[in-house]
Structures are given as structure tokens and as C-alpha cells.
Design a protein around this motif. Structure first.
Motif, PDB file in Angstrom:
ATOM      1  N   PHE A  22       0.841  -1.204   0.000  1.00  0.00           N
ATOM      2  CA  PHE A  22       0.000   0.000   0.000  1.00  0.00           C
ATOM      3  C   PHE A  22       0.874   1.250   0.000  1.00  0.00           C
ATOM      4  N   GLY A  23       1.892   1.239   0.834  1.00  0.00           N
ATOM      5  CA  GLY A  23       2.787   2.393   0.882  1.00  0.00           C
ATOM      6  C   GLY A  23       3.537   2.590  -0.423  1.00  0.00           C
ATOM      7  N   LEU A  24       3.936   1.491  -1.046  1.00  0.00           N
ATOM      8  CA  LEU A  24       4.663   1.611  -2.315  1.00  0.00           C
ATOM      9  C   LEU A  24       3.739   2.067  -3.441  1.00  0.00           C
ATOM     10  N   PHE A  34      13.438   4.573  -8.498  1.00  0.00           N
ATOM     11  CA  PHE A  34      13.089   3.526  -7.538  1.00  0.00           C
ATOM     12  C   PHE A  34      11.801   2.831  -7.962  1.00  0.00           C
ATOM     13  N   GLU A  35      10.832   3.626  -8.402  1.00  0.00           N
ATOM     14  CA  GLU A  35       9.565   3.060  -8.865  1.00  0.00           C
ATOM     15  C   GLU A  35       9.792   2.172 -10.085  1.00  0.00           C
ATOM     16  N   GLU A  36      10.628   2.612 -10.985  1.00  0.00           N
ATOM     17  CA  GLU A  36      10.934   1.820 -12.175  1.00  0.00           C
ATOM     18  C   GLU A  36      11.619   0.507 -11.786  1.00  0.00           C
ATOM     19  N   MET A  37      12.508   0.582 -10.806  1.00  0.00           N
ATOM     20  CA  MET A  37      13.182  -0.627 -10.337  1.00  0.00           C
ATOM     21  C   MET A  37      12.171  -1.613  -9.740  1.00  0.00           C
ATOM     22  N   LEU A  38      11.223  -1.097  -8.953  1.00  0.00           N
ATOM     23  CA  LEU A  38      10.196  -1.958  -8.363  1.00  0.00           C
ATOM     24  C   LEU A  38       9.340  -2.613  -9.445  1.00  0.00           C
ATOM     25  N   VAL A  39       8.958  -1.852 -10.443  1.00  0.00           N
ATOM     26  CA  VAL A  39       8.114  -2.388 -11.516  1.00  0.00           C
ATOM     27  C   VAL A  39       8.876  -3.453 -12.298  1.00  0.00           C
ATOM     28  N   LYS A  40      10.137  -3.185 -12.627  1.00  0.00           N
ATOM     29  CA  LYS A  40      10.930  -4.177 -13.368  1.00  0.00           C
ATOM     30  C   LYS A  40      11.113  -5.458 -12.554  1.00  0.00           C
ATOM     31  N   ALA A  41      11.372  -5.300 -11.264  1.00  0.00           N
ATOM     32  CA  ALA A  41      11.537  -6.487 -10.413  1.00  0.00           C
ATOM     33  C   ALA A  41      10.239  -7.276 -10.351  1.00  0.00           C
ATOM     34  N   GLY A  42       9.121  -6.594 -10.206  1.00  0.00           N
ATOM     35  CA  GLY A  42       7.830  -7.279 -10.154  1.00  0.00           C
ATOM     36  C   GLY A  42       7.509  -7.988 -11.458  1.00  0.00           C
ATOM     37  N   GLN A  43       7.854  -7.377 -12.582  1.00  0.00           N
ATOM     38  CA  GLN A  43       7.592  -8.022 -13.870  1.00  0.00           C
ATOM     39  C   GLN A  43       8.505  -9.228 -14.081  1.00  0.00           C
ATOM     40  N   ARG A  44       9.722  -9.177 -13.548  1.00  0.00           N
ATOM     41  CA  ARG A  44      10.603 -10.345 -13.629  1.00  0.00           C
ATOM     42  C   ARG A  44      10.082 -11.482 -12.758  1.00  0.00           C
TER      43      ARG A  44
END
Length: 147
Positions: A22-24, A34-44
Motif C-alpha cells: 500500500f505504501g509503495l 526507484f519506482e521503475e526498479m520496483l516495476v521491473k523487479a515485479g515483472q521479472r
């Protein structure tokens, strides 16, 4: 049975990760990199062929972070318990070794005291004999002097 356990684990991870996710998700003021890194990690982490929406990718990343944290915590906890067990075994070994060395020391000390006691007894016996000889000598001189 195993499926029930997996379901429970999945539910626990989801419950624990909800505040983080929720916070993210809410973080409009989040750094874009940082947001882009989170999205890329989630898609991987997503094993499907279709790209994920940003919110779902962030959710997968949050859940993965919680899983990794839980596993890391479990590993550290088990290592700590193992280390405590090893420390207890080492402490017990050292106590036994100390007791054994103390017993050896006391045995050697007792032997030395016995030997010293024997020497003192021999010296005392020798001194008593000398005293008796001197006394006899004084008495014989006194007897000779009276004659």
C-alpha cells in the motif's frame, strides 16, 4: 495437506505485505528510478508472457521482499540457535576439562604434601634420635663424673 500449507503461507505473506505494498503503490512522491526498479523487479517475478500493470508489479515486488525477509530471518534465527547449541557444548567441554585439570592438580598437590610429610617425619625421627643420643651422652658423662 501441502496445498493447504502453501495457501496459508501465501495468505500470511499477503497479509504481512499489504502495508508495504500500500505504501509503495501510494507513493506518488516516490523517486521515479526507484519506482521503475520496483516495476521491473515485479515483472521479472511474474512468470506470465503478458506485461503486468504497474500496481501488480509493485505488489509482486512487495510480496517478494516480505518473503525474502522472512526467509532471511528464519535462516539467521536457525544459525543463532545452532551457534548457541555449539557454544553450550563448548562451555560444557571446557567445564569438564577444567574439572579434570583441577583433579590432576589436587592429586599432584596431595602427592607432594605426602612426600613433604614423609620428609618431615624422617627429619623429626632423626632429630629425636640425636636428642636421645645427646641425652645419653650427657647422662654417661654425668655418671662418669660422679665416679
Amino acid at each position: 495437506m501441502f496445498r493447504k500449507v502453501l495457501f496459508c503461507i501465501d495468505a500470511v505473506v499477503e497479509i504481512i505485505s499489504k502495508p508495504l505494498v500500500f505504501g509503495l503503490r501510494k507513493g506518488e512522491d516516490m523517486n521515479p528510478k526507484f519506482e521503475e526498479m520496483l516495476v521491473k523487479a515485479g515483472q521479472r517475478l511474474h512468470f506470465g508472457n503478458t506485461p503486468l500493470p504497474k500496481e501488480n508489479a509493485i505488489q509482486y515486488t512487495g510480496e517478494a521482499f516480505v518473503c525474502v525477509t522472512m526467509v532471511g530471518t528464519a535462516i539467521v534465527y536457525q544459525w543463532s540457535r545452532s551457534r548457541e547449541r555449539q557454544d553450550k557444548e563448548l562451555l560444557e567441554y571446557l567445564k569438564q576439562e577444567r574439572w579434570r585439570k583441577e583433579q590432576e592438580f589436587f592429586k599432584e598437590r596431595k602427592q607432594k604434601l605426602v612426600e613433604e610429610n614423609q620428609k618431615l617425619h624422617q627429619e623429626l625421627t632423626m632429630l629425636e634420635e640425636k636428642y636421645l643420643m645427646l641425652r645419653r651422652g650427657v647422662q654417661s658423662e654425668a655418671v662418669d663424673g660422679e665416679k
